[in-house]
Design a protein around this motif. Structure first.
Motif, mmCIF file in Angstrom:
data_model
loop_
_atom_site.group_PDB
_atom_site.id
_atom_site.type_symbol
_atom_site.label_atom_id
_atom_site.label_comp_id
_atom_site.label_asym_id
_atom_site.label_seq_id
_atom_site.Cartn_x
_atom_site.Cartn_y
_atom_site.Cartn_z
ATOM 1 N N ARG A 1 -8.980 9.419 6.411
ATOM 2 C CA ARG A 1 -7.599 8.695 6.734
ATOM 3 C C ARG A 1 -8.022 7.550 7.977
ATOM 4 O O ARG A 1 -7.383 6.634 7.920
ATOM 5 N N ALA A 2 -8.855 8.193 8.889
ATOM 6 C CA ALA A 2 -9.359 7.407 10.173
ATOM 7 C C ALA A 2 -9.927 6.204 9.513
ATOM 8 O O ALA A 2 -9.823 4.834 10.268
ATOM 9 N N LEU A 3 -10.944 6.381 8.485
ATOM 10 C CA LEU A 3 -11.459 5.154 8.026
ATOM 11 C C LEU A 3 -10.694 3.903 7.415
ATOM 12 O O LEU A 3 -11.126 2.691 7.587
ATOM 13 N N ALA A 4 -9.642 4.582 6.711
ATOM 14 C CA ALA A 4 -8.885 3.598 5.970
ATOM 15 C C ALA A 4 -7.693 3.186 6.832
ATOM 16 O O ALA A 4 -6.809 2.293 6.364
ATOM 17 N N GLY A 5 -7.509 3.768 8.042
ATOM 18 C CA GLY A 5 -6.308 3.442 8.660
ATOM 19 C C GLY A 5 -5.005 3.884 8.352
ATOM 20 O O GLY A 5 -4.085 3.330 8.588
ATOM 21 N N ALA B 1 0.752 -1.104 -0.060
ATOM 22 C CA ALA B 1 -0.002 0.144 -0.018
ATOM 23 C C ALA B 1 0.866 1.138 -0.035
ATOM 24 O O ALA B 1 2.003 1.385 0.505
ATOM 25 N N PRO B 2 0.330 2.282 -0.663
ATOM 26 C CA PRO B 2 1.142 3.643 -0.565
ATOM 27 C C PRO B 2 1.158 4.120 0.799
ATOM 28 O O PRO B 2 0.290 3.948 1.591
ATOM 29 N N VAL B 3 2.116 5.014 0.876
ATOM 30 C CA VAL B 3 2.702 5.505 2.264
ATOM 31 C C VAL B 3 1.409 6.712 2.485
ATOM 32 O O VAL B 3 0.818 6.530 3.726
ATOM 33 N N SER B 4 1.351 7.425 1.544
ATOM 34 C CA SER B 4 0.278 8.486 1.660
ATOM 35 C C SER B 4 -0.686 8.345 0.438
ATOM 36 O O SER B 4 -0.395 9.128 -0.470
ATOM 37 N N PRO B 5 -1.835 7.802 0.636
ATOM 38 C CA PRO B 5 -2.565 7.568 -0.624
ATOM 39 C C PRO B 5 -3.258 8.658 -1.156
ATOM 40 O O PRO B 5 -3.391 9.819 -0.273
ATOM 41 N N ARG B 6 -3.326 9.107 -2.381
ATOM 42 C CA ARG B 6 -3.990 10.046 -3.026
ATOM 43 C C ARG B 6 -5.123 9.795 -3.895
ATOM 44 O O ARG B 6 -6.126 10.636 -3.935
ATOM 45 N N PHE C 1 -6.734 4.440 -1.493
ATOM 46 C CA PHE C 1 -7.351 4.484 -0.338
ATOM 47 C C PHE C 1 -8.170 3.118 0.131
ATOM 48 O O PHE C 1 -8.201 2.524 1.153
ATOM 49 N N LEU C 2 -8.582 2.415 -1.040
ATOM 50 C CA LEU C 2 -9.282 1.225 -1.171
ATOM 51 C C LEU C 2 -8.275 0.175 -0.511
ATOM 52 O O LEU C 2 -8.771 -0.644 0.286
ATOM 53 N N LEU C 3 -7.299 0.043 -1.243
ATOM 54 C CA LEU C 3 -6.222 -0.759 -0.966
ATOM 55 C C LEU C 3 -5.888 -0.723 0.321
ATOM 56 O O LEU C 3 -5.569 -1.731 1.282
ATOM 57 N N VAL C 4 -5.341 0.385 0.996
ATOM 58 C CA VAL C 4 -4.990 0.521 2.206
ATOM 59 C C VAL C 4 -6.091 -0.028 3.112
ATOM 60 O O VAL C 4 -5.968 -0.394 4.249
ATOM 61 N N ALA C 5 -7.118 0.532 2.905
ATOM 62 C CA ALA C 5 -8.370 0.150 3.963
ATOM 63 C C ALA C 5 -8.619 -1.603 3.861
ATOM 64 O O ALA C 5 -8.964 -1.768 5.109
ATOM 65 N N ARG C 6 -8.590 -2.016 2.898
ATOM 66 C CA ARG C 6 -8.753 -3.715 2.704
ATOM 67 C C ARG C 6 -7.455 -4.238 3.816
ATOM 68 O O ARG C 6 -7.608 -5.242 4.281
ATOM 69 N N GLN C 7 -6.255 -3.789 3.593
ATOM 70 C CA GLN C 7 -5.024 -4.108 4.280
ATOM 71 C C GLN C 7 -5.248 -4.039 5.608
ATOM 72 O O GLN C 7 -4.808 -4.776 6.577
ATOM 73 N N LEU D 1 -19.177 -9.213 1.481
ATOM 74 C CA LEU D 1 -20.264 -8.252 1.709
ATOM 75 C C LEU D 1 -19.435 -7.247 2.465
ATOM 76 O O LEU D 1 -19.720 -6.060 2.603
ATOM 77 N N SER D 2 -18.604 -7.527 3.645
ATOM 78 C CA SER D 2 -17.751 -6.836 4.340
ATOM 79 C C SER D 2 -16.921 -5.797 3.496
ATOM 80 O O SER D 2 -16.788 -4.613 3.779
ATOM 81 N N ALA D 3 -16.322 -6.304 2.539
ATOM 82 C CA ALA D 3 -15.612 -5.705 1.652
ATOM 83 C C ALA D 3 -16.311 -4.632 0.868
ATOM 84 O O ALA D 3 -15.648 -3.607 0.744
ATOM 85 N N LEU D 4 -17.464 -5.052 0.377
ATOM 86 C CA LEU D 4 -17.946 -4.175 -0.471
ATOM 87 C C LEU D 4 -18.630 -3.045 0.654
ATOM 88 O O LEU D 4 -18.835 -1.872 0.208
ATOM 89 N N ASP D 5 -19.053 -3.368 1.703
ATOM 90 C CA ASP D 5 -19.435 -2.183 2.746
ATOM 91 C C ASP D 5 -18.204 -1.297 2.941
ATOM 92 O O ASP D 5 -18.554 0.021 3.064
ATOM 93 N N LEU D 6 -17.127 -1.957 3.066
ATOM 94 C CA LEU D 6 -15.838 -1.001 3.447
ATOM 95 C C LEU D 6 -15.651 -0.050 2.291
ATOM 96 O O LEU D 6 -15.460 1.344 2.162
#
Length: 448
Positions: free
Chosen positions: A243-247, A45-50, A55-61, A160-165
């Motif tokens: 950022r809080a949602l994606a961690g 995942a990128p360090v500072s996503p833009r 953001f979706l990749l970071v949130a999934r990880q 389903l959880s991934a879709l909601d995220l």
């Protein structure tokens, strides 16, 4: 060999039991996996996503919910291994040392104590016992199918959880991007007003405009500066929420990249995760019914034991009480008050609820999909009108700016044009955000 009240035992030759166990094990082999599959590799995942995709990749990880679901899937695979081990040979130790005292009178008659014919005065045992279920193919296969069904439910829940995220991250990204767009427009407008402020000061000093007219413009510039700061705080707040949602542990105020609208996809059918969960529920109810049937079938286990068992604790008696034994243990259900039919009724009621929920969901998803299509068409038309009006307003502001330099337009009239232009720009930002949100909601619904 001693009697057991809960089972029927026939003595068997010890040499024949290993072959019996081996044959039963070959007959009862199920579909349990032999080893656990490794976790799939994920991209860095990128360090500072833009971008939205970053953001979706970071949130999934970073999502603990998705990680927990993945662990539950692996636990489900372990459950299959546990069930396979349960069907194998189980070896346990049995030990007991019981003494039953008896008091007699001078005539040798028992005054206190259990009947010696029942207790033998004591029971001293140290045994090793091995058991192996046999003739249970139906039970074993149904148990494996239940575990496999639970794994499918867990994987579908993960989807389903991934879709909601994805929906939550996308919605917040659009909100943050709209706040950034508004901030950029406010900055551009402030820079234009500041340039005109320098020009107006010269015109005021030259006597073209009165000082009171210039003060109105000066107040407008200061107001726009406050608006820029408010927009900056709003963008920082929305970006922090994203950022809080994606961690993402970052606080820098960066620029987001414009999201790419998703393609228009048809509504997913019965294979969609939201629909598939009801298909899996139907399969689970079928397996629950089979499990009820399996619980009423006779259960047979092969038993082998060996060790020491005696009614006396004396060394001589113990030395002559070493032996082996084997047999079959049979358990047959006879009557339980018609609980089987009651369990069938419970399963049928659950099935009726499942059909009702699935029918309601099918109608609801179709209605929401058609409604979003209508909203997107209306948003496209609205955006076209706003852009046309904004083009006209931009031309008017540009013409008024030129006339302002020559004193041919009043400052208040120019400020009114700027206010109208600012209002239209805000409406355009809101309309674009709403359209993107509707398109992503349609894309989410198409896959859900």
């Amino acid at each position: 060999m001693f009697a057991r009240s809960s089972c029927l035992i026939w003595c068997l030759a010890l040499s024949g039991l290993p072959a019996l166990f081996a044959g039963a094990a070959r007959a009862q082999t199920g579909a349990a996996p032999a080893v656990l599959a490794p976790l799939p590799a994920v991209a860095a995942a990128p360090v500072s996503p833009r971008r939205l995709d970053d953001f979706l990749l970071v949130a999934r990880q970073n999502s603990p919910l998705l990680r927990e679901t993945a662990n539950q899937v692996r636990q489900n695979r372990i459950d299959s291994l546990v069930r396979a081990r349960q069907n194998g040979v189980q070896v346990g130790g049995i030990g007991s040392a019981l003494y039953y005292p008896s008091i007699t009178n001078s005539k040798g008659e028992s005054v206190l104590g259990y009947d010696n014919a029942v207790t033998n005065g004591g029971n001293y045992a140290a045994l090793a016992q091995a058991t192996k279920p046999i003739l249970n193919r139906f039970q074993l296969q149904n148990d494996y199918q239940i575990i496999a069904s639970q794994g499918q439910v867990l994987r579908n829940t993960g989807r389903l959880s991934a879709l909601d995220l994805r929906r939550n991250i996308t919605d917040q990204f659009l909100t943050a991007y709209a706040a950034e767009t508004q901030l950029n427009f406010s900055r551009t407008l402030l820079n234009q007003l500041r340039e005109q402020d320098k020009m107006l000061r010269q015109l005021v000093n030259g006597g073209i405009f009165k000082q009171t007219q210039y003060l109105s413009f000066y107040l407008s510039v200061r107001t726009q500066e406050v608006t820029v700061e408010q927009n900056r705080l709003a963008y920082r707040r929305e970006l922090g929420t994203l950022r809080a949602l994606a961690g993402v542990a970052d606080t820098a105020l960066i620029a987001l990249e414009a999201p790419t609208p998703p393609t228009h996809r048809p509504l997913a059918g019965l294979l969609a995760p939201a629909q598939r969960q009801y298909t899996l529920d139907s399969l689970r109810f079928l397996l629950d019914r089979r499990a009820v049937d399996a619980s009423y079938r006779p259960k047979v286990s092969a038993v082998v034991d060996g060790g020491l068992q005696s009614s006396s604790y004396l060394p001589v008696a113990l030395a002559h009480s070493v032996g082996i034994g084997g047999g079959l243990q049979l358990n047959i259900p006879i009557f339980d008050g018609h609980q089987r039919q009651l369990q069938y009724q419970r399963i049928e009621l659950s099935e009726q609820s499942r059909r009702g929920y699935r029918q309601f969901l099918t109608v609801q998803r179709r209605q929401q999909y058609e409604q979003l299509e209508g909203i997107i068409r209306a948003s496209d038309a609205l955006l076209g009108r706003i852009r046309e009006q904004l083009r006209v307003a931009d031309a008017l502001v540009g013409a008024a700016r030129q006339q302002l330099a020559t004193g041919d337009v009043a400052i208040l009239d120019y400020l009114n044009l700027v206010t109208s232009y600012r209002t239209l720009q805000f409406s355009l930002t809101q309309a674009q955000t709403d359209q993107l949100r509707s398109r992503f909601a349609l894309d989410y619904l198409a896959e859900q």
